[in-house]
Design an enzyme around this catalytic site. Sequence first.
Site, short mmCIF file in Angstrom:
data_model
loop_
_atom_site.label_atom_id
_atom_site.label_comp_id
_atom_site.label_asym_id
_atom_site.label_seq_id
_atom_site.Cartn_x
_atom_site.Cartn_y
_atom_site.Cartn_z
N TYR A 265 -2.15 6.09 -4.76
CA TYR A 265 -3.24 7.07 -4.87
C TYR A 265 -2.59 8.29 -5.52
O TYR A 265 -1.69 8.90 -4.90
CB TYR A 265 -3.76 7.48 -3.50
CG TYR A 265 -4.52 6.41 -2.73
CD1 TYR A 265 -5.77 5.97 -3.14
CD2 TYR A 265 -4.00 5.88 -1.54
CE1 TYR A 265 -6.48 5.02 -2.42
CE2 TYR A 265 -4.71 4.92 -0.81
CZ TYR A 265 -5.94 4.49 -1.26
OH TYR A 265 -6.65 3.55 -0.54
N LYS B 161 -7.18 -0.54 -10.07
CA LYS B 161 -7.87 -1.25 -8.97
C LYS B 161 -9.10 -0.45 -8.54
O LYS B 161 -8.99 0.74 -8.22
CB LYS B 161 -6.91 -1.40 -7.79
CG LYS B 161 -7.56 -1.97 -6.54
CD LYS B 161 -6.52 -2.23 -5.46
CE LYS B 161 -7.13 -2.85 -4.22
NZ LYS B 161 -7.84 -1.89 -3.37
N HIS C 230 -13.02 -2.10 -2.74
CA HIS C 230 -12.19 -1.65 -1.62
C HIS C 230 -12.58 -2.38 -0.34
O HIS C 230 -12.53 -1.83 0.76
CB HIS C 230 -12.34 -0.14 -1.44
CG HIS C 230 -11.07 0.57 -1.05
ND1 HIS C 230 -10.39 1.43 -1.88
CD2 HIS C 230 -10.36 0.55 0.11
CE1 HIS C 230 -9.34 1.92 -1.25
NE2 HIS C 230 -9.29 1.40 -0.04
N SER D 16 0.85 -1.19 0.00
CA SER D 16 0.00 0.00 0.00
C SER D 16 0.88 1.24 0.00
O SER D 16 1.97 1.25 0.58
CB SER D 16 -0.87 -0.01 1.25
OG SER D 16 -1.46 1.26 1.44
N THR E 119 -5.22 2.95 -7.54
CA THR E 119 -6.55 2.79 -6.92
C THR E 119 -7.44 3.92 -7.41
O THR E 119 -7.15 5.10 -7.19
CB THR E 119 -6.42 2.77 -5.39
OG1 THR E 119 -5.58 1.67 -5.04
CG2 THR E 119 -7.78 2.59 -4.72
C1 LIG Z 1 -7.47 -2.20 6.70
C2 LIG Z 1 -7.53 -2.05 5.21
C3 LIG Z 1 -6.74 -1.10 4.60
C4 LIG Z 1 -6.77 -0.97 3.21
N1 LIG Z 1 -5.92 -0.07 2.63
C5 LIG Z 1 -5.92 0.03 1.27
C6 LIG Z 1 -5.00 0.90 0.64
O1 LIG Z 1 -4.18 1.56 1.28
N2 LIG Z 1 -5.06 0.99 -0.71
C7 LIG Z 1 -5.95 0.27 -1.45
O2 LIG Z 1 -5.97 0.39 -2.68
N3 LIG Z 1 -6.80 -0.59 -0.87
C8 LIG Z 1 -6.81 -0.72 0.46
N4 LIG Z 1 -7.67 -1.60 1.05
C9 LIG Z 1 -8.54 -2.46 0.20
C10 LIG Z 1 -7.85 -3.78 -0.14
O3 LIG Z 1 -6.83 -3.59 -1.10
C11 LIG Z 1 -8.83 -4.79 -0.75
O4 LIG Z 1 -9.54 -4.18 -1.81
C12 LIG Z 1 -9.82 -5.37 0.25
O5 LIG Z 1 -9.27 -5.48 1.53
C13 LIG Z 1 -10.29 -6.75 -0.23
O6 LIG Z 1 -11.25 -7.26 0.60
P1 LIG Z 1 -10.97 -8.34 1.78
O7 LIG Z 1 -10.38 -7.56 2.91
O8 LIG Z 1 -12.33 -8.84 2.07
O9 LIG Z 1 -10.04 -9.40 1.24
C14 LIG Z 1 -7.65 -1.77 2.43
C15 LIG Z 1 -8.45 -2.71 3.07
C16 LIG Z 1 -8.40 -2.88 4.44
C17 LIG Z 1 -9.25 -3.93 5.09
#
Ligand SMILES: Cc1cc2nc3c(=O)[nH]c(=O)nc-3n(C[C@H](O)[C@H](O)[C@H](O)COP(=O)(O)O)c2cc1C
Length: 349
Positions: A128, A223, A247, A106, A154
């Site tokens: 981002y 994404k 997300h 990330s 993203t």
């Molecule tokens: C705690 C947390 C932080 C996240 N931070 C980011 C991030 O910084 N950038 C991003 O593109 N997606 C972020 N996501 C989304 C994840 O990349 C992903 O789309 C999502 O967690 C997938 O679902 P799952 O947790 O059910 O596997 C985050 C998700 C969570 C749970």
Amino acid sequence: MAVLSLRDLAEVARERLDPAAYDYFAGGADDEVTLRANEDAYGRIGLVPRVLRGIAERRLDLAILGCPVSLPVVIAPTAFHRLAHPDGELATARAAAAAGTVFISSMAATTRIEEVTETGATTWFQLYVQPDRGFTEALVRRVETAGCRALVITVDSPVFGRRERDLRNGFVDLPEGLACENLRELGRDGTWGPARDIEFVADLDWSDIDRLREMTDLPLVLKGITHPDDAQRAIEHGAAALCVSNHGGRQLDTVPATLDLLPAIAHAVDGRVPVLLDGGIRRGTDVVKACALGASAVGIGRPVLWGLAVDGQRGVEWVLEALRAELDRALALCGYASPGELDSAVLRC
Ligand SMILES: Cc1cc2nc3c(=O)[nH]c(=O)nc-3n(C[C@H](O)[C@H](O)[C@H](O)COP(=O)(O)O)c2cc1C
């Protein structure tokens, strides 16, 4: 409690983590309709196995954007790994390398990208786009130099989703001592400056993707694609791969489950670029269903954080190996030799 599944692991992580950190990781936007839908979608689709096919061994490996992976499961980008475990992203990257898969760092990582790539893990960087386009370009150069193999842009976050658990818990900032290490700039004296805040850019548009395309030779993964028309446009604007993602239910609430959005996107893409999917993957059978509906591979977000919270690198390795074993068993029981052979004939919707 014996930990036998990813869901068991989530329970143990909940006991170990500070409640506000747990809620930050577990929660979603608004009423968390999308958060629940992502997982529930897998329970609504049945698998119809084929028998007597003589499949003694399965092959789970493939290459995505030229990166070999030993199973069709990559680590989705999630923020703040050092909130889950002191080793943070280093532990996650080492686990990815040990399991033979891709770690998507990330932009909000609590470990510098240079340290992550030094682990030897195949690393992609999630970006981002920032309003300070000069800073964005400097960061792109930085991750290129660090050895990242793809840029994951993203695109589902023009503004920040409203997460009421965090508001209720007063979780607005990282604790003392942790920072978004990729948001620092190297000063002339060779020391890293203070970390900037990540900004969300409401006027982001396709011209920003064109600019990134011109800026770097790294493959771009978009994404947060949920509409087939956007999948089409993404390819026209040079995306090398797409990730169907809402997300993890943290941005716009009531977006349908990614599994339900996948077929129309896979149809629009028609094999021109790899389609990844994330959201709600908790079982090997979930991976089977996503691949049968057109995903080349899936990403996992929260299960990695639960693994980290419970046992650092070993915990994340456990998550990946559990999914590998479940996927292999599910394929054997379905009568298929590899995820790439799956199609909708194995599904009963
Ligand atoms: C705690 C947390 C932080 C996240 N931070 C980011 C991030 O910084 N950038 C991003 O593109 N997606 C972020 N996501 C989304 C994840 O990349 C992903 O789309 C999502 O967690 C997938 O679902 P799952 O947790 O059910 O596997 C985050 C998700 C969570 C749970």
